[in-house]
Design a protein around this motif. Sequence first.
Motif, PDB file in Angstrom:
ATOM      1  N   LEU A   1       0.846  -1.255  -0.092  1.00 49.20           N
ATOM      2  CA  LEU A   1       0.036   0.002   0.013  1.00 49.20           C
ATOM      3  C   LEU A   1       0.959   1.308   0.060  1.00 49.20           C
ATOM      4  N   GLY A   2       0.307   2.173  -0.723  1.00 49.21           N
ATOM      5  CA  GLY A   2       1.248   3.191  -1.056  1.00 49.21           C
ATOM      6  C   GLY A   2       2.184   3.502  -1.999  1.00 49.21           C
ATOM      7  N   ASP A   3       2.624   2.224  -2.517  1.00 48.05           N
ATOM      8  CA  ASP A   3       3.545   2.181  -3.486  1.00 48.05           C
ATOM      9  C   ASP A   3       3.200   3.097  -4.897  1.00 48.05           C
ATOM     10  N   ILE A   4       4.063   3.851  -5.536  1.00 51.73           N
ATOM     11  CA  ILE A   4       3.770   4.681  -6.577  1.00 51.73           C
ATOM     12  C   ILE A   4       4.020   3.857  -7.794  1.00 51.73           C
ATOM     13  N   VAL A   5       3.180   3.646  -8.625  1.00 51.95           N
ATOM     14  CA  VAL A   5       3.180   2.706  -9.978  1.00 51.95           C
ATOM     15  C   VAL A   5       2.809   3.594 -11.230  1.00 51.95           C
ATOM     16  N   ILE A   6       3.367   3.077 -12.275  1.00 55.17           N
ATOM     17  CA  ILE A   6       3.125   3.598 -13.641  1.00 55.17           C
ATOM     18  C   ILE A   6       2.010   2.351 -14.041  1.00 55.17           C
ATOM     19  N   VAL A   7       0.965   3.210 -14.521  1.00 49.72           N
ATOM     20  CA  VAL A   7      -0.345   2.660 -15.311  1.00 49.72           C
ATOM     21  C   VAL A   7      -0.536   2.876 -16.571  1.00 49.72           C
ATOM     22  N   PRO A   8      -0.290   2.132 -17.616  1.00 51.42           N
ATOM     23  CA  PRO A   8      -0.516   2.217 -19.067  1.00 51.42           C
ATOM     24  C   PRO A   8      -1.936   2.608 -19.160  1.00 51.42           C
TER      25      PRO A   8
END
Length: 99
Positions: free
Chosen positions: A11-18
């Motif tokens: 939880l809290g991870d920053i991710v790239i979402v295409p």
Amino acid sequence: MKYHDGLDIQLGDIVIVPIPSGDNNARVVMLGDSLEHKGADGNFVEWVIRDIVLAATSIVVQWLDLNPFTHSDSGVAPVDDYMFTTVDEHVRLVSRAAA
């Protein structure tokens, strides 16, 4: 839950979402396998749990920048800053939340 590379999703991870218009940054706010959540609106979380709308293989993310799906068409349902997404090779970790 794990990313495609085997690293645990937190939880809290920053991710790239295409998305079709390009990659967007988002924060992981709910895990589908445990329904663990952090930072999501309480009413939203209650709805997800009550109506069982999150698959065990998916996560909920909250857009960090402007919601790429925002629109002003009153004939179409409004969008929120949350999105359900499966965890596949396209969802990539950018950074971890501060502990």
